[in-house]
Structure formats: C-alpha cells, structure tokens
Design an enzyme around this catalytic site. Structure first.
Site, PDB file in Angstrom:
ATOM      1  N   PRO A  86       0.831  -1.207   0.000  1.00 58.37           N
ATOM      2  CA  PRO A  86       0.000   0.000   0.000  1.00 58.37           C
ATOM      3  C   PRO A  86       0.863   1.253   0.000  1.00 58.37           C
ATOM      4  CG  PRO A  86       0.058  -0.990   2.196  1.00 58.37           C
ATOM      5  CD  PRO A  86       0.757  -1.942   1.270  1.00 58.37           C
ATOM      6  N   SER A 111      -4.120   1.424  -0.316  1.00 55.82           N
ATOM      7  CA  SER A 111      -3.947   2.214   0.895  1.00 55.82           C
ATOM      8  C   SER A 111      -5.251   2.882   1.322  1.00 55.82           C
ATOM      9  CB  SER A 111      -2.884   3.295   0.648  1.00 55.82           C
ATOM     10  OG  SER A 111      -2.847   4.225   1.706  1.00 55.82           O
ATOM     11  N   GLN A 130      -5.672  -1.983   2.847  1.00 61.08           N
ATOM     12  CA  GLN A 130      -4.899  -1.541   4.018  1.00 61.08           C
ATOM     13  C   GLN A 130      -5.747  -0.577   4.833  1.00 61.08           C
ATOM     14  OE1 GLN A 130      -3.579   1.840   4.275  1.00 61.08           O
ATOM     15  NE2 GLN A 130      -2.635   1.493   6.277  1.00 61.08           N
ATOM     16  N   TYR A 152      -5.940   2.117   8.206  1.00 57.31           N
ATOM     17  CA  TYR A 152      -5.572   2.863   9.406  1.00 57.31           C
ATOM     18  C   TYR A 152      -6.852   3.006  10.216  1.00 57.31           C
ATOM     19  CZ  TYR A 152      -1.132   4.418   7.297  1.00 57.31           C
ATOM     20  OH  TYR A 152       0.120   4.468   6.734  1.00 57.31           O
ATOM     21  N   THR A 155      -2.419  -1.497   9.539  1.00 57.00           N
ATOM     22  CA  THR A 155      -1.099  -0.937   9.841  1.00 57.00           C
ATOM     23  C   THR A 155      -1.043  -0.559  11.316  1.00 57.00           C
ATOM     24  OG1 THR A 155      -0.713  -0.150   7.599  1.00 57.00           O
ATOM     25  CG2 THR A 155       0.491   0.953   9.357  1.00 57.00           C
ATOM     26  N   LYS A 167       0.326  -5.171   9.810  1.00 54.24           N
ATOM     27  CA  LYS A 167       1.498  -4.698   9.086  1.00 54.24           C
ATOM     28  C   LYS A 167       2.292  -3.749   9.982  1.00 54.24           C
ATOM     29  CE  LYS A 167       2.851  -2.265   4.836  1.00 54.24           C
ATOM     30  NZ  LYS A 167       3.550  -1.117   5.462  1.00 54.24           N
ATOM     31  N   SER A 196       7.473  -5.365   8.891  1.00 46.26           N
ATOM     32  CA  SER A 196       7.651  -4.102   8.188  1.00 46.26           C
ATOM     33  C   SER A 196       8.082  -3.023   9.162  1.00 46.26           C
ATOM     34  CB  SER A 196       6.335  -3.690   7.512  1.00 46.26           C
ATOM     35  OG  SER A 196       6.411  -2.390   6.960  1.00 46.26           O
ATOM     36  N   HIS A 230       7.631   0.170   7.962  1.00 44.39           N
ATOM     37  CA  HIS A 230       6.976   1.250   7.224  1.00 44.39           C
ATOM     38  C   HIS A 230       7.916   1.858   6.185  1.00 44.39           C
ATOM     39  CE1 HIS A 230       2.990   3.232   7.820  1.00 44.39           C
ATOM     40  NE2 HIS A 230       3.496   4.109   6.963  1.00 44.39           N
ATOM     41  N   ARG A 272      14.704  -5.138  -3.737  1.00 43.15           N
ATOM     42  CA  ARG A 272      14.974  -4.537  -5.045  1.00 43.15           C
ATOM     43  C   ARG A 272      15.407  -5.551  -6.103  1.00 43.15           C
ATOM     44  NH1 ARG A 272      12.751  -1.394  -2.382  1.00 43.15           N
ATOM     45  NH2 ARG A 272      13.273   0.802  -1.939  1.00 43.15           N
ATOM     46  N   ARG A 279       8.062   1.237  -3.089  1.00 42.54           N
ATOM     47  CA  ARG A 279       8.629   2.328  -3.894  1.00 42.54           C
ATOM     48  C   ARG A 279       8.946   1.931  -5.335  1.00 42.54           C
ATOM     49  NH1 ARG A 279      10.769   3.278   1.308  1.00 42.54           N
ATOM     50  NH2 ARG A 279      10.453   5.400   2.103  1.00 42.54           N
TER      51      ARG A 279
END
Length: 380
Positions: A93, A122, A148, A150, A176, A253, A275, A277, A312, A332
C-alpha cells in the site's frame, strides 16, 4: 527474460529502453516527478538510516547455492489464505499514487492483475476503493486484493470502511500498526510538500474530524501529540474489536518484535507483515531482513508471514522466502515504474522481479518455493 518493447499500444507510455532493473525505474521516476512529490514518496524518517539499511540488509546476506539439482519443471506457485499465488509478489500500500501518475492506483491495480501479482490499496489512496474493486476484483487470474486500514478515531466510520471493502471484493484487511503518528520526515519538510489540488484520501471523504479533547491544565503537558492525538491511537483492544467486525483474513502490518507477533497470534490475527513502514516512521529501527527470522522463530508455522522494506532484486525475494516469508511486498519500486511508464511500467517492474526470482531459484537449486530454506543463506 522481460524487455521493454517499441511496440506500445495506443494510450500507454513507453518504457525507456535502458530500463533493465528496478534501480533504473528509480532514476527515470526522479527525472519525471515534481520535487515535492518525489520527496514525499521516496523519503524516509530522520536521517533515513533505516531507509538505506533496509536495502543494504538484503544485499549483505550471502547465498550458498546447491548444484546439480533437478529444477526443470519448477514454478513459483504457492497457497495463501486459500488462494493460489502464481508468484510471491504483492504490491504494497502506497498513499496518493496520483502524485506519481494521473491514473494512480488504478494503473497499479490493473498492472498487478495482469501480472497475477497481489495488490494492497492504501486507506489514503487517491482512487475510490469501489473503482478498484470494479476494475479487478472479478478477474479470476489476479493475485490477492487487500485493503490496508488505518483505524480512524470514528470507529463507526472505520467499520463502514471495512464493509465497503468487503462489498467491493477485497479479500483481506491489512491493519497498519506501526504508525500511531507520522515520522519526522526531514526531506519532505525541506521540500515544503503539500498535496496538490485534486489529490486527496478519497476513501476517507465524509469522515468527521475527531472531537477536541478538553484537557485540564493540571493534567496536560503542553503536547498536542500526547494530550490529543495519541488518545485516538489503536491498541491491542482495537485489534480484537476489528477481529469481531469482519470474517475476512486480518494481517497486521508493522510488526518487528517477536512478543508482538505472539500476541497477534493469540488474538486470532491471520497473518503478519514484517515491516518498518519503509523507514518512514521511526529512524534507526532494525531492517526487516534482520527482524524476519526472529518473527519466524516466534510463530513457527502457525501464522503466514510476509515482509517488505528494501527489496529490489529477485535475490532479495529468495532470501526473504528462505528466512520465513510466504510472500513479499514491493512499494517504492512500483511507484517509480508507475511514474515512468504508467501501467505498462508497473507490469514490467513486476515481471522483472519475477524473472530475477526464477533465475535465483534455478541457480541455488530450488525448483519450487517449498525447496527454499534457510540453509541457502550463509550464516557465519
């Protein structure tokens, strides 16, 4: 192996021909994005030590391959919450993806579905969850579609949001738990970042602001954080409350400590995402590559684990699976691909990582994900 193509369908952006890995997408995205938006989406907390450490920790793990094993006919399939995954790649997210591309989360979700990858929307998405559900929920070949969450101060609004996600076809709720407040993000503040007109957390539209708290002077400490905001922060009681609101699987998460993992297991949580974050909340917290095996040892096979932060390369995915993860989340890099070439870029990003994972499996003697164990990582 996947390569960009010159034959781009009408309406799609071309992938730069020198784009052969995820780092290339980061370079192209920075050149295309507004300075403030880049600072928001790319930056981390404080001195960004955890942001950098997340990447470095995977790189520092060294593989110990086996040879002459039969890997022909292998695959990357696995099972998670009753669903067959074509591969263990899920898009994390990320808020306000229209900062990177006008189509934002819609392009990301469509690309994920086309590549059979999972997608997590998200709470702070710039696209309505119902629109995402209409676009991809009925696709039989898509990967997991998760929402996700909050927890909002208005629990009735939160409950309604969960039920909206269920009705729209989302398969699970990702709560989260590591951001009761925003981190100290220096890069973002230096850039003077503000959301531009037309971009907002559309799924939170209509939510009433929390009522102001009356704090007697003798009880207050002059802190807006401790005296006001944190009174709305979720606790373990809220995890139990959420468990009672939905029959969908719930994942937490942001878990890094083994004791928190054990407590989540005791409350009937279905899975954990190890995670920090993405290094955006608390700087100098340990990288997820180091936290993951400790969590795996704490819960054993009783709870599926996923991990994000700094992945990555396909070798990073392989290492995460070896340390106990069932799947990985990518944040990202897919936003970089979105900014560079929209949906086509995101699809290519996923394919690159999947190809790299398959090569890494073949070169370490692993025909399936079940063959990946900790003994392929060298431990001094």
């Amino acid at each position: 192996m996947s390569t960009p193509t010159d034959a781009v369908p009408h309406g799609l952006q071309a992938i730069p021909t020198d784009t052969v890995n995820l780092a290339d997408y980061a370079r192209h995205a920075q050149a295309r994005m507004d300075t403030g938006a880049w600072a928001y989406l790319q930056g981390g907390a404080g001195d960004e030590l955890t942001l950098d450490a997340n990447v470095r920790a995977w790189q520092d793990l060294q593989l110990l391959p086996r040879v002459l094993r039969r890997t022909a006919g292998g695959h990357t399939r696995s099972q998670l919450f009753g669903r067959t995954l074509a591969h263990p790649l899920i898009l994390a997210p990320v808020a306000y993806q229209q900062l990177a591309h006008p189509e934002g989360e819609m392009d990301t979700a469509l690309a994920a579905a086309a590549q059979e990858a999972g997608f997590v929307l998200s709470t702070q998405a710039s696209t309505r969850l119902e629109d995402i559900g209409d676009a991809v929920a009925a696709d039989d070949l898509r990967g997991p579609l998760w929402m996700q969450l909050y927890l909002q101060p208005d629990r009735a609004f939160t409950k309604a949001l969960v039920h909206r996600a269920e009705a729209a076809g989302f398969d699970a709720i990702v709560l989260t738990v590591d951001a009761p407040t925003s981190g100290v993000r220096d890069r973002e503040r230096r850039a003077g970042f503000r959301l531009p007109p037309g971009i907002s957390a559309v799924n939170l539209s209509g939510m009433a602001p929390p009522p102001a708290r009356e704090v007697p002077p003798e009880n207050g400490h002059g802190s807006a954080l401790f005296d006001e905001l944190l009174h709305h922060a979720p606790t373990w009681d809220d995890v139990a409350w959420l468990r009672a609101q939905t029959r969908r699987p719930i994942l937490l998460k942001g878990v890094l400590h083994p004791d928190d993992a054990r407590q989540a297991l005791s409350l009937g949580v279905d899975g954990l995402i190890v995670s920090n974050h993405g290094g955006r909340t608390l700087d100098t917290v340990l990288p997820t590559a180091r936290a993951l095996p400790r969590i795996a040892d704490a819960v054993g096979s009783d709870m599926p684990l996923l991990v994000d932060g700094g992945i990555r390369r396909g070798t990073d995915v392989l290492k995460a699976l070896a340390l106990g993860a069932r799947a990985v989340l990518i944040g990202r890099p897919c936003v970089h691909a979105l900014a560079t070439a929209g949906a086509l870029g995101v699809a290519h990003c996923i394919r690159l990582l999947r190809d790299e994972l398959e090569v890494a499996m073949a070169l370490t003697g692993c025909a399936t994900l079940a063959d990946i164990h900790r003994d392929i990582i060298d431990t001094p």
